[in-house]
Scaffold this active site. Structure first.
Site, PDB file in Angstrom:
ATOM      1  N   ASN A 108       9.023  -1.447  -1.732  1.00  0.00           N
ATOM      2  CA  ASN A 108       8.512  -0.450  -0.598  1.00  0.00           C
ATOM      3  C   ASN A 108       8.269  -0.649   0.380  1.00  0.00           C
ATOM      4  OD1 ASN A 108       7.450   2.010  -0.442  1.00  0.00           O
ATOM      5  ND2 ASN A 108       5.489   1.559  -0.615  1.00  0.00           N
ATOM      6  N   HIS A 110       5.468   0.748   3.358  1.00  0.00           N
ATOM      7  CA  HIS A 110       4.756   2.120   3.564  1.00  0.00           C
ATOM      8  C   HIS A 110       4.335   1.464   5.292  1.00  0.00           C
ATOM      9  CE1 HIS A 110       0.808   4.140   2.594  1.00  0.00           C
ATOM     10  NE2 HIS A 110      -0.142   2.929   2.875  1.00  0.00           N
ATOM     11  N   SER A 137       4.095  -2.535   6.029  1.00  0.00           N
ATOM     12  CA  SER A 137       4.325  -3.184   5.405  1.00  0.00           C
ATOM     13  C   SER A 137       5.317  -2.984   4.352  1.00  0.00           C
ATOM     14  CB  SER A 137       2.581  -3.498   4.501  1.00  0.00           C
ATOM     15  OG  SER A 137       1.820  -3.321   5.700  1.00  0.00           O
ATOM     16  N   ASP A 146       0.340   1.421  -3.840  1.00  0.00           N
ATOM     17  CA  ASP A 146       0.758   0.246  -2.117  1.00  0.00           C
ATOM     18  C   ASP A 146      -0.359  -0.781  -2.327  1.00  0.00           C
ATOM     19  OD1 ASP A 146       0.229   3.864  -0.835  1.00  0.00           O
ATOM     20  OD2 ASP A 146       2.128   2.773  -1.267  1.00  0.00           O
TER      21      ASP A 146
END
Ligand SMILES: Nc1nc2c(c(=O)[nH]1)N[C@@H](CN(C=O)c1ccc(C(=O)N[C@@H](CCC(=O)O)C(=O)O)cc1)CN2
Ligand SMILES: NCC(=O)N[C@@H]1O[C@H](COP(=O)([O-])[O-])[C@@H](O)[C@H]1O
Length: 212
Positions: A108, A110, A137, A146
């Site tokens: 992911n 973020h 990030s 997250d």
């Protein structure tokens, strides 16, 4: 061996586009097998179609529960048997069942310097806190929102006249550099997740990930 990648989106897809471009340029030894969106109006679907990539809309509003949605999403993803699932602006919190299924092969991006500002509205939160720096990030996805091991971060300086929009624009520029790089590391089998750590070239990465 070319890695098979499925990308999940919800919106504009500029990170998807950066990864498409990196695959096309031979920077990433992978193939984007499909792009799946939870929103039918996501412009990222157009980006995928323009690149000749299969697209699929799985509208979360059509499901009674998060669990039902994720079960259907897993079925769609697994049909492509991907080596890597990339969340590129995918705006749904994923259930533990789905996360466990892809643990260590789901990434992911973020828009904050994790662990700061998990969740939403990160740019405005950084401005409200009068932070001097902000950033982005890339991390492995775990059940904790997250909270997964960070692989790589990029920083931007917050200017006195910044708005959430101007800040987001500069963060986006960094996103489009670091996300393709991390996907490339994974496809080259240089990047793994070992327990709660990201490992690159056999070295456990620090909490804030690698520095480029
Ligand atoms: N279990 C996990 N799921 C997800 C992770 C994760 O690390 N673990 N990363 C997020 C991506 N993300 C931020 O990077 C994020 C996405 C969505 C939300 C959120 O609050 N979504 C709401 C709906 C918001 C909307 O539709 O605009 C929700 O799901 O109810 C927070 C953070 C992806 N999932
Ligand atoms: N919490 C997840 C999140 O906020 N992700 C952010 O959504 C944007 C998607 O842009 P894109 O659709 O143009 O790639 C990106 O800025 C990404 O960091």
């Amino acid at each position: 061996m070319t890695s098979k990648i499925v990308v999940l989106i919800s919106g504009s897809g500029s990170n998807l586009q950066a990864i498409i471009d990196a695959v096309k340029a031979g920077q990433i030894n992978g193939e984007i097998c499909a792009v799946i969106s939870n929103r039918p109006d996501a412009y990222g679907l157009t980006r995928a179609e323009n690149a000749g990539i299969d697209t699929l809309v799985l509208d979360h509003k059509a499901f009674d529960s998060r669990e039902d949605y994720d079960a259907a999403l897993m079925e769609k993803i697994d049909a492509f048997n991907p080596d890597l699932v990339v969340l590129a602006g995918f705006m749904r919190i994923l259930t533990p069942g789905l996360v466990q299924n892809y643990l260590g092969r789901m990434l992911n991006i973020h828009p904050s310097l994790l662990p700061k500002y998990q969740g939403l509205n990160t740019h405005q939160r950084a401005l409200d806190a009068k932070d001097k720096e902000h950033g982005v990030s890339v991390h492995f996805v775990t059940e904790e929102l997250d909270g997964g091991p960070v692989v790589l971060q990029a920083k931007v300086t917050i200017e006195s006249d910044d708005t959430a929009q101007t800040l987001a624009q500069r963060v986006h520029q960094q996103e489009h550099i670091i996300y393709p790089l991390v996907v490339q590391w994974f496809c080259e089998k240089r990047l793994t997740m070992e327990t709660d750590n990201a490992v690159l070239d056999g070295q456990v990465l620090p909490k804030q990930g690698a520095t480029i």
